[in-house]
Design a protein around this motif. Structure first.
Motif, PDB file in Angstrom:
ATOM      1  N   LYS A   1       0.848  -1.188   0.000  1.00  0.00           N
ATOM      2  CA  LYS A   1       0.000   0.000   0.000  1.00  0.00           C
ATOM      3  C   LYS A   1       0.883   1.237   0.000  1.00  0.00           C
ATOM      4  CE  LYS A   1      -0.464   0.373   5.048  1.00  0.00           C
ATOM      5  NZ  LYS A   1      -1.414   0.476   6.175  1.00  0.00           N
ATOM      6  N   ARG A   2       0.257   2.369  -0.312  1.00  0.00           N
ATOM      7  CA  ARG A   2       0.972   3.646  -0.356  1.00  0.00           C
ATOM      8  C   ARG A   2       1.124   4.184   1.051  1.00  0.00           C
ATOM      9  NH1 ARG A   2       4.417   6.880  -1.225  1.00  0.00           N
ATOM     10  NH2 ARG A   2       4.116   8.943  -2.122  1.00  0.00           N
ATOM     11  N   THR A   3       2.384   4.427   1.462  1.00  0.00           N
ATOM     12  CA  THR A   3       2.680   5.099   2.730  1.00  0.00           C
ATOM     13  C   THR A   3       3.566   6.293   2.420  1.00  0.00           C
ATOM     14  OG1 THR A   3       4.593   3.662   3.145  1.00  0.00           O
ATOM     15  CG2 THR A   3       2.498   3.004   4.110  1.00  0.00           C
ATOM     16  N   ARG A   4       3.195   7.470   2.957  1.00  0.00           N
ATOM     17  CA  ARG A   4       3.844   8.698   2.517  1.00  0.00           C
ATOM     18  C   ARG A   4       4.849   9.238   3.523  1.00  0.00           C
ATOM     19  NH1 ARG A   4      -1.212   8.241   0.773  1.00  0.00           N
ATOM     20  NH2 ARG A   4      -1.755   8.853  -1.345  1.00  0.00           N
ATOM     21  N   ARG A   5       4.399   9.584   4.697  1.00  0.00           N
ATOM     22  CA  ARG A   5       5.267  10.219   5.671  1.00  0.00           C
ATOM     23  C   ARG A   5       5.230   9.428   6.980  1.00  0.00           C
ATOM     24  NH1 ARG A   5       7.055  15.104   4.234  1.00  0.00           N
ATOM     25  NH2 ARG A   5       7.456  15.708   6.387  1.00  0.00           N
ATOM     26  N   PRO A   6       6.152   8.469   7.141  1.00  0.00           N
ATOM     27  CA  PRO A   6       7.297   8.216   6.262  1.00  0.00           C
ATOM     28  C   PRO A   6       7.015   7.099   5.258  1.00  0.00           C
ATOM     29  CG  PRO A   6       7.580   6.996   8.274  1.00  0.00           C
ATOM     30  CD  PRO A   6       6.269   7.734   8.416  1.00  0.00           C
ATOM     31  N   PRO A   7       7.841   7.002   4.203  1.00  0.00           N
ATOM     32  CA  PRO A   7       7.762   5.835   3.312  1.00  0.00           C
ATOM     33  C   PRO A   7       8.325   4.619   4.044  1.00  0.00           C
ATOM     34  CG  PRO A   7       9.579   7.256   2.656  1.00  0.00           C
ATOM     35  CD  PRO A   7       8.842   7.977   3.746  1.00  0.00           C
TER      36      PRO A   7
ATOM     37  N   VAL B   1       9.723   0.917  -2.503  1.00  0.00           N
ATOM     38  CA  VAL B   1       8.867   1.436  -3.571  1.00  0.00           C
ATOM     39  C   VAL B   1       8.232   2.757  -3.157  1.00  0.00           C
ATOM     40  CG1 VAL B   1       6.828   0.989  -5.000  1.00  0.00           C
ATOM     41  CG2 VAL B   1       8.450  -0.862  -4.508  1.00  0.00           C
ATOM     42  N   ASN B   2       7.752   2.817  -1.926  1.00  0.00           N
ATOM     43  CA  ASN B   2       7.179   4.071  -1.433  1.00  0.00           C
ATOM     44  C   ASN B   2       8.225   5.176  -1.372  1.00  0.00           C
ATOM     45  OD1 ASN B   2       4.234   4.095  -0.621  1.00  0.00           O
ATOM     46  ND2 ASN B   2       4.878   2.142   0.286  1.00  0.00           N
ATOM     47  N   ALA B   3       9.449   4.820  -1.048  1.00  0.00           N
ATOM     48  CA  ALA B   3      10.519   5.823  -1.037  1.00  0.00           C
ATOM     49  C   ALA B   3      10.726   6.409  -2.427  1.00  0.00           C
ATOM     50  CB  ALA B   3      11.817   5.208  -0.519  1.00  0.00           C
ATOM     51  N   MET B   4      10.690   5.556  -3.446  1.00  0.00           N
ATOM     52  CA  MET B   4      10.843   6.049  -4.818  1.00  0.00           C
ATOM     53  C   MET B   4       9.649   6.878  -5.259  1.00  0.00           C
ATOM     54  SD  MET B   4      12.747   3.048  -7.027  1.00  0.00           S
ATOM     55  CE  MET B   4      11.797   1.668  -6.394  1.00  0.00           C
ATOM     56  N   LEU B   5       8.449   6.443  -4.900  1.00  0.00           N
ATOM     57  CA  LEU B   5       7.254   7.206  -5.269  1.00  0.00           C
ATOM     58  C   LEU B   5       7.292   8.599  -4.642  1.00  0.00           C
ATOM     59  CD1 LEU B   5       4.518   4.431  -4.928  1.00  0.00           C
ATOM     60  CD2 LEU B   5       5.280   5.500  -7.054  1.00  0.00           C
ATOM     61  N   SER B   6       7.613   8.669  -3.356  1.00  0.00           N
ATOM     62  CA  SER B   6       7.663   9.969  -2.677  1.00  0.00           C
ATOM     63  C   SER B   6       8.737  10.863  -3.287  1.00  0.00           C
ATOM     64  CB  SER B   6       7.930   9.774  -1.182  1.00  0.00           C
ATOM     65  OG  SER B   6       6.832   9.145  -0.553  1.00  0.00           O
ATOM     66  N   PHE B   7       9.889  10.291  -3.535  1.00  0.00           N
ATOM     67  CA  PHE B   7      10.989  11.050  -4.144  1.00  0.00           C
ATOM     68  C   PHE B   7      10.591  11.529  -5.543  1.00  0.00           C
ATOM     69  CE2 PHE B   7      15.156  11.107  -6.443  1.00  0.00           C
ATOM     70  CZ  PHE B   7      15.748  12.127  -5.715  1.00  0.00           C
ATOM     71  N   GLY B   8       9.999  10.657  -6.309  1.00  0.00           N
ATOM     72  CA  GLY B   8       9.595  11.010  -7.664  1.00  0.00           C
ATOM     73  C   GLY B   8       8.530  12.084  -7.701  1.00  0.00           C
ATOM     74  N   TYR B   9       7.564  12.011  -6.794  1.00  0.00           N
ATOM     75  CA  TYR B   9       6.507  13.027  -6.766  1.00  0.00           C
ATOM     76  C   TYR B   9       7.074  14.392  -6.376  1.00  0.00           C
ATOM     77  CZ  TYR B   9       3.186   9.111  -7.007  1.00  0.00           C
ATOM     78  OH  TYR B   9       2.493   7.995  -7.396  1.00  0.00           O
ATOM     79  N   THR B  10       8.087  14.405  -5.533  1.00  0.00           N
ATOM     80  CA  THR B  10       8.737  15.678  -5.202  1.00  0.00           C
ATOM     81  C   THR B  10       9.416  16.270  -6.434  1.00  0.00           C
ATOM     82  OG1 THR B  10       9.108  14.985  -2.906  1.00  0.00           O
ATOM     83  CG2 THR B  10      10.438  16.809  -3.719  1.00  0.00           C
ATOM     84  N   LEU B  11      10.108  15.429  -7.199  1.00  0.00           N
ATOM     85  CA  LEU B  11      10.733  15.904  -8.437  1.00  0.00           C
ATOM     86  C   LEU B  11       9.676  16.402  -9.422  1.00  0.00           C
ATOM     87  CD1 LEU B  11      13.445  13.144  -9.116  1.00  0.00           C
ATOM     88  CD2 LEU B  11      13.730  15.337  -7.945  1.00  0.00           C
TER      89      LEU B  11
ATOM     90  N   PHE C   1      11.504   1.929  10.822  1.00  0.00           N
ATOM     91  CA  PHE C   1      12.219   3.132  10.408  1.00  0.00           C
ATOM     92  C   PHE C   1      11.879   3.492   8.955  1.00  0.00           C
ATOM     93  CE2 PHE C   1      15.496   1.521  13.580  1.00  0.00           C
ATOM     94  CZ  PHE C   1      15.019   2.344  14.594  1.00  0.00           C
ATOM     95  N   PRO C   2      11.865   4.773   8.648  1.00  0.00           N
ATOM     96  CA  PRO C   2      11.633   5.188   7.258  1.00  0.00           C
ATOM     97  C   PRO C   2      12.724   4.674   6.326  1.00  0.00           C
ATOM     98  CG  PRO C   2      11.390   7.034   8.787  1.00  0.00           C
ATOM     99  CD  PRO C   2      11.989   5.905   9.568  1.00  0.00           C
ATOM    100  N   VAL C   3      12.335   4.379   5.096  1.00  0.00           N
ATOM    101  CA  VAL C   3      13.277   3.921   4.077  1.00  0.00           C
ATOM    102  C   VAL C   3      13.640   5.102   3.187  1.00  0.00           C
ATOM    103  CG1 VAL C   3      13.617   2.394   2.107  1.00  0.00           C
ATOM    104  CG2 VAL C   3      12.352   1.592   4.105  1.00  0.00           C
ATOM    105  N   LEU C   4      14.932   5.313   2.980  1.00  0.00           N
ATOM    106  CA  LEU C   4      15.414   6.408   2.145  1.00  0.00           C
ATOM    107  C   LEU C   4      16.309   5.871   1.040  1.00  0.00           C
ATOM    108  CD1 LEU C   4      16.407   8.960   4.955  1.00  0.00           C
ATOM    109  CD2 LEU C   4      14.253   8.843   3.690  1.00  0.00           C
ATOM    110  N   MET C   5      16.351   6.577  -0.069  1.00  0.00           N
ATOM    111  CA  MET C   5      17.232   6.200  -1.162  1.00  0.00           C
ATOM    112  C   MET C   5      18.653   6.650  -0.850  1.00  0.00           C
ATOM    113  SD  MET C   5      14.931   7.093  -4.531  1.00  0.00           S
ATOM    114  CE  MET C   5      15.938   6.054  -5.582  1.00  0.00           C
ATOM    115  N   SER C   6      19.614   5.835  -1.208  1.00  0.00           N
ATOM    116  CA  SER C   6      21.015   6.198  -1.040  1.00  0.00           C
ATOM    117  C   SER C   6      21.408   7.224  -2.101  1.00  0.00           C
ATOM    118  CB  SER C   6      21.898   4.965  -1.183  1.00  0.00           C
ATOM    119  OG  SER C   6      21.839   4.477  -2.521  1.00  0.00           O
TER     120      SER C   6
END
Length: 351
Positions: free
Chosen positions: A182-188, A192-202, A289-294
């Motif tokens: 499922k979609r989780t935003r804050r935090p991802p 996959v949710n980390a990429m979606l959140s990052f991509g939507y910011t871009l 813990f939230p997942v972040l892209m390296s």
């Protein structure tokens, strides 16, 4: 013109003549001509010299500041567009219930149709029953979009459509080591949710730049309500492009193994953790813990994101193929024309 992304931590931007120069210490990492850049996106601990700031403002180059993890911080922009008459008309038309609802309905229709198109395109090759079921429910929701008689009702349909869509979207992911329920935003909570959140910011940065060119007020929308500091119109226009740009990129980088599970980290010190979380920190497990892209993961994702924006897709209004970045700009211009009554707004639909 393109976008300059600066992700190297500890770097700083300066100018040399008519060029923007990215340095780290005494080393020049990159330089670009000022007339080749429309926007600069800065991640985390990156500095700007006074000379570079003045140059960017003089050139009208939008500068977006994100955290190292891609969370929006703010932007450096020149004066708001000088077309006061357009903004007055925007406030007038968007405050009209019938016009505002019709426009919001079109934003949601475009989003749902593009979500449906993405699932159908995937299922042509994989014939997944759950994806087919999600697509069927989205088709039914399109009828509900047409029948929505209020923004509140429309928001309910949009929310249900998002839940249905992401249940099918997860089935389209075929990369090893990736799971999505499922979609989780804050935090991802997953990669996959980390990429979606990052991509939507871009994507929001691209759409914001397109809206700025038109002279419309980015803070006053029709579907998203006004909140202090929130660019509601940008969020409105983003809706139809979320599946077209970001979701398509996520599927591409996962299924083609461009990005792997090793490109992510779990951050126990993330700003997304609440005070209550921190107070109970000893009870948190790694999965909390939230997942972040390296750094490497963000770099690969940005490259795929920019490649997607350069792709040419059919733009039905003109009957020809345009770069996706140009389609976003044309949709913003169409929106401005709709505000002054010159054309009717129609959301972009991908084939």
């Amino acid at each position: 013109m393109g976008i300059l992304y600066v992700t190297e931590q500890g770097a700083f931007l300066t100018k040399a003549g008519e060029r923007i120069v990215v340095r780290k210490g005494d080393k020049v990492l990159r330089w670009v001509k000022g007339n080749e850049v429309s926007q600069v996106i800065i991640f985390g601990n990156v500095g700007l010299t006074t000379q570079a700031t003045a140059f960017l403002l003089r050139r009208g180059i939008d500068v977006v500041f994100l955290s190292a993890g891609g969370d929006y911080r703010g932007r450096l922009v020149t004066d708001l567009g000088k077309n006061v008459a357009l903004r007055k008309k925007q406030f007038e038309r968007f405050s009209d219930r019938d016009f505002g609802l019709a426009l919001a309905r079109e934003f949601v229709r475009g989003k749902v149709e593009n979500c449906l198109a993405l699932l159908r395109n995937h299922n042509r090759h994989h014939q997944d029953e759950e994806v087919a079921s999600a697509a069927h429910r989205l088709r039914r929701n399109l009828l509900k979009v047409e029948g929505a008689s209020s923004i509140e009702e429309l928001m309910g349909v949009e929310g249900d459509s998002a839940r249905v869509y992401f249940s099918g979207f997860g089935r389209c992911l075929r990369g090893e080591g990736f799971t999505f329920t499922k979609r989780t935003r804050r935090p991802p909570r997953d990669e996959v949710n980390a990429m979606l959140s990052f991509g939507y910011t871009l994507l929001s940065s691209v759409v914001s730049g397109a809206v700025a060119v038109t002279g419309l007020d980015p803070y006053f929308g029709s579907f998203h309500s006004e909140e202090y500091g929130r660019q509601s119109l940008v969020l409105d226009l983003m809706e139809e492009f979320r599946p077209v740009v970001v979701d398509a990129v996520v599927l591409r980088v996962v299924n083609r193994k461009i990005v792997t599970a090793s490109d992510f980290v779990r951050n126990p010190e993330s700003e997304w953790l609440s005070a209550d979380d921190e107070a109970e920190g000893d009870g948190l497990g790694p999965d909390d813990f939230p997942v972040l892209m390296s750094y490497a993961g963000r770099k690969k994702f940005i490259q795929a994101f920019e490649a997607r924006l350069r792709e040419k897709l059919l733009y039905i209004r003109y009957g020809k193929r345009l770069r996706l970045r140009d389609i976003i700009q044309e949709q913003a211009r169409l929106l401005a024309r709709a505000v002054v009554g010159e054309e009717e707004y129609r959301s972009y639909r991908m084939g």
